[in-house]
Scaffold this active site. Structure first.
Site, PDB file in Angstrom:
ATOM      1  N   LYS A  79     -20.030   2.638  20.997  1.00  0.00           N
ATOM      2  CA  LYS A  79     -20.085   2.735  22.459  1.00  0.00           C
ATOM      3  C   LYS A  79     -18.669   2.846  23.010  1.00  0.00           C
ATOM      4  O   LYS A  79     -17.769   2.137  22.538  1.00  0.00           O
ATOM      5  CB  LYS A  79     -20.791   1.492  23.004  1.00  0.00           C
ATOM      6  CG  LYS A  79     -21.087   1.506  24.493  1.00  0.00           C
ATOM      7  CD  LYS A  79     -21.878   0.259  24.905  1.00  0.00           C
ATOM      8  CE  LYS A  79     -22.217   0.222  26.372  1.00  0.00           C
ATOM      9  NZ  LYS A  79     -22.990  -0.979  26.756  1.00  0.00           N
ATOM     10  N   SER A 154     -27.137   0.079  29.411  1.00  0.00           N
ATOM     11  CA  SER A 154     -26.035   1.001  29.470  1.00  0.00           C
ATOM     12  C   SER A 154     -25.664   1.611  28.122  1.00  0.00           C
ATOM     13  O   SER A 154     -24.959   2.623  28.081  1.00  0.00           O
ATOM     14  CB  SER A 154     -24.810   0.288  30.037  1.00  0.00           C
ATOM     15  OG  SER A 154     -24.420  -0.773  29.184  1.00  0.00           O
ATOM     16  N   SER A 178     -28.500  -4.383  28.122  1.00  0.00           N
ATOM     17  CA  SER A 178     -28.011  -3.050  27.762  1.00  0.00           C
ATOM     18  C   SER A 178     -28.128  -2.656  26.301  1.00  0.00           C
ATOM     19  O   SER A 178     -27.824  -1.508  25.959  1.00  0.00           O
ATOM     20  CB  SER A 178     -26.550  -2.903  28.183  1.00  0.00           C
ATOM     21  OG  SER A 178     -26.479  -2.567  29.529  1.00  0.00           O
TER      22      SER A 178
HETATM   23  N1  GLN Z   1     -28.528  -3.097  33.764  1.00  0.00           N
HETATM   24  C1  GLN Z   1     -27.722  -4.264  33.895  1.00  0.00           C
HETATM   25  C2  GLN Z   1     -26.549  -3.979  34.806  1.00  0.00           C
HETATM   26  O1  GLN Z   1     -26.512  -2.929  35.341  1.00  0.00           O
HETATM   27  C3  GLN Z   1     -27.259  -4.728  32.554  1.00  0.00           C
HETATM   28  C4  GLN Z   1     -26.142  -3.900  32.029  1.00  0.00           C
HETATM   29  C5  GLN Z   1     -25.624  -4.439  30.720  1.00  0.00           C
HETATM   30  O2  GLN Z   1     -26.277  -5.201  30.037  1.00  0.00           O
HETATM   31  N2  GLN Z   1     -24.395  -4.045  30.420  1.00  0.00           N
HETATM   32  O3  GLN Z   1     -25.703  -4.776  34.988  1.00  0.00           O
END
Ligand code: GLN
Length: 492
Positions: A79, A154, A178
Site C-alpha cells: 500500500k 482504503s 480499511s
Molecule cells: N473508512 C474509514 C475512514 O475513512 C476507515 C479508513 C481506514 O481504516 N483507514 O476513516
C-alpha cells in the site's frame, strides 16, 4: 505442482525453498500478468519491475546458500502509505506525489527479510481516508469481480491486486476497517492484528491510536504466514508491544469444537437486505456445524462507534497532517510569505476529504470544544472497549457481518456520510484495539454481477492464533472463496 498466478503464498514459498521453482521465474510470471490485467484493474500506482527482479535474484541466492525463507519468492503488493526505500510513497495524495521514501518501514522490511518480492505500490484513498479507493488523487481502482464497482478502501489497491492475482500478499493498513472492508469486497482474507502487534514505523500516520498494518490474502494460511513474519516488537515504534508472540501458522485448526462464538444482539441481521442476511444466517449455522456454540452477547455502545471514530480519527489526522506544510515533504507552492506558502501548498496538495477531516479535527481539538467533543469521544471509546471485555467473558470469538452491503458501483456514494457508515461493523473493534478479520462467506447476485460477502471474526487482545485458527477451520470446510474467479479481459 507447477506454479502460476493462481498459487498461494504458501505454495510459492514451499516450491522456492524446495528449489522446484525460482523466485526469478515467479516474479516474471507475475510481472507479465500485471502487465496484462492492471490496465483494467488499476491496482498499482507504480510497478517496480527492476526492484522486483533484483530482490528476486537475491532471494534465489539466499535459498541457494541454504537459507530457509518462510515467504521465499512470494510476490508482494505494498500500500502506498508504507515506506520502501528509494521508491515513491504518495499516500494517494498530490502533496506527496513526488516524494521518495528515505527508508523502509519495519513491516515491509520484515516481509522482505522473509523472502517476499515487492511488485509495486498500490492505490488507496488519500492518506487512507475512505472506504472505496475513490478518494485517491492519483488513480481509479476497480473491483476485479465487477469492473464497474469499487474494490473497497482504503486498502483497495492491495485488495484488488491480490484478487486479480497480481500479487499473493497485499499489505494494508486498517484504522476503522480499511483492511477488512476491501477484503470482504474482493473475496479475500483481510486481517487487522491487535493494535501494537505490527510496527507502524514507516507507515504514514493517519490516526496513530487506531492505525494498524495487516495482510490481505487469498487464504487464512497465507494471512498467518504474513502476520508471523510482520509481527513483533520494534523499538522504532513506541506503541509497538513487547510481548511474547505465538506463531499462528502452526495453530490452524480444522474444527471449532469447544469454542463459544458470540453473536452481537445489536448487529441484528434484520437490518440487511435479504440475500446478504441469508449469507450471514448460513455462516452462523456453519460455525455451529463446525462444533462451535453460539452465544448471545451485547455491545450496547456499538452504535456510538461511528460518531466516536469520526471525532477521534479526524482529531489525530489534523495533528498528524500538520507536517505537510511545503517545507520538509513533497509539494511546495510558492507565495509572498511563509503563511501564504503553507496555505497555497495545503490548498493545492490535499483533496476534499482530507481537508474536511483536518477541519473537523481542528475544531474538535480547539479550546472550548475539546471537552465537548474530543474528551467525550475518548470516554465513549473506553465504554466500547468495556463492552467487548464483558462480551469476551462469555465467548472466545465474536462473529458479525463485515459490511452492510457488497461492493457498490463507482460513484454510487457521493455524500461523505453514507461512506462513513460503511464501517459500521468494523469501527468498534478498531476503537477497542482488537484483532479482527474478514473471511469469505458467500456470494450475492446484484444485476449481472456475482459479488463476494465477508464474515467478520473478532478475538480478545493478543488472541491472533485463536482467531486465525478458527477462520481456517471455517474457510477449509465452507470453501466459499473458490466458487467464483474474477473474469478479467487479459490483454496479451
Ligand atoms: N473508512 C474509514 C475512514 O475513512 C476507515 C479508513 C481506514 O481504516 N483507514 O476513516
Amino acid at each position: 505442482m507447477s506454479l502460476s498466478v493462481e498459487s498461494t503464498a504458501a505454495e510459492i514459498a514451499r516450491a522456492v525453498n524446495a528449489r522446484d521453482a525460482s523466485a526469478r521465474e515467479i516474479t516474471e510470471t507475475f510481472l507479465r500478468h500485471v502487465d496484462a490485467v492492471d490496465g483494467a484493474v488499476g491496482a498499482y500506482l507504480r510497478v517496480e519491475g527492476e526492484l522486483a527482479r533484483a530482490v528476486a535474484a537475491n532471494v534465489d541466492a539466499r535459498v541457494g546458500a541454504g537459507e530457509g525463507l518462510p515467504l521465499a519468492g512470494v510476490p508482494l503488493a505494498v500500500k502506498d502509505n508504507m515506506c520502501l526505500i528509494g521508491t515513491k510513497t504518495t499516500c494517494g495524495s498530490r502533496i506527496l506525489e513526488n516524494w521518495t521514501a528515505p527508508y523502509t518501514s519495519t513491516a515491509v522490511q520484515r516481509l522482505l527479510d522473509a523472502g517476499c518480492v515487492p511488485i509495486g505500490k498500490t492505490n488507496l484513498d488519500e492518506f487512507a481516508m475512505g472506504s472505496s479507493c475513490e478518494n485517491s488523487a492519483l488513480g481509479v481502482t476497480r473491483n476485479p469481480y465487477a469492473l464497474d464497482r469499487v474494490p473497497g478502501g482504503s486498502s483497495g489497491g492491495s485488495a484488488a491486486a491480490v484478487a486479480a492475482r497480481e500479487a499473493a500478499i497485499g499489505m494494508g493498513s486498517d484504522t476503522g476497517g480499511s483492511i477488512r472492508e476491501p477484503g470482504a469486497f474482493c473475496n479475500l482474507v483481510g486481517f487487522k492484528p491487535t493494535y501494537g502487534r505490527v510496527s507502524r514505523y514507516g507507515l504514514v500516520a493517519f490516526a496513530s491510536s487506531l492505525d494498524q498494518i495487516g495482510p490481505l490474502t487469498r487464504s487464512v494460511e497465507d494471512a498467518a504466514l504474513a502476520y508471523d513474519a510482520m509481527a513483533g516488537h520494534d523499538p522504532c515504534d513506541s506503541t509497538s508491544l513487547d510481548r511474547p508472540l505465538e506463531r499462528t501458522a502452526t495453530a490452524l485448526r480444522d474444527n471449532l469444537r469447544g469454542m463459544r462464538i458470540g453473536i452481537v444482539r445489536e448487529f441484528s441481521l434484520d437490518k440487511l437486505d435479504a440475500p446478504l442476511r441469508a449469507a450471514y444466517e448460513r455462516a452462523y449455522r456453519d460455525l455451529e456445524e463446525l462444533g462451535a456454540t453460539l452465544v448471545d452477547v451485547a455491545l450496547p455502545t456499538a452504535d456510538y462507534g461511528i460518531a466516536t471514530y469520526y471525532l477521534i480519527a479526524p482529531a489525530e489526522c489534523s495533528a498528524n497532517l500538520a507536517r505537510f506544510d511545503g517545507v520538509r515533504y513533497g509539494l511546495q507552492v510558492a507565495a509572498d510569505d511563509v503563511n501564504g506558502m503553507y496555505e497555497r501548498t495545503r490548498a493545492a496538495g490535499f483533496g476534499p476529504e482530507v481537508k474536511r477531516r483536518v477541519l473537523i479535527g481542528t475544531y474538535a481539538l480547539s479550546s472550548g470544544y475539546y471537552d465537548a467533543y474530543y474528551v467525550r469521544a475518548q470516554k465513549a471509546r473506553t465504554l466500547v472497549a468495556r463492552d467487548f471485555a464483558s462480551a469476551f467473558e462469555r465467548c472466545d470469538l465474536i462473529a458479525s457481518p463485515a459490511t452492510s452491503c457488497p461492493a457498490f458501483a463507482l460513484g454510487a456514494k457521493s455524500d461523505p456520510y453514507s461512506m462513513y457508515l460503511m464501517d459500521y461493523y468494523t469501527i468498534p473493534m478498531s476503537l477497542a484495539g482488537l484483532p479482527a478479520l474478514s473471511v469469505p462467506c458467500g456470494w450475492v447476485e446484484e444485476g449481472s454481477a456475482t459479488l463476494p460477502v465477508g464474515l467478520q471474526l473478532c478475538a480478545p487482545h493478543f488472541a491472533e492464533a485463536v482467531l486465525l485458527g478458527a477462520a481456517h477451520a471455517y474457510e477449509r470446510t465452507t470453501r466459499h472463496a473458490g466458487r467464483h474467479a474474477p473474469r478479467l479481459e487479459v490483454r496479451r
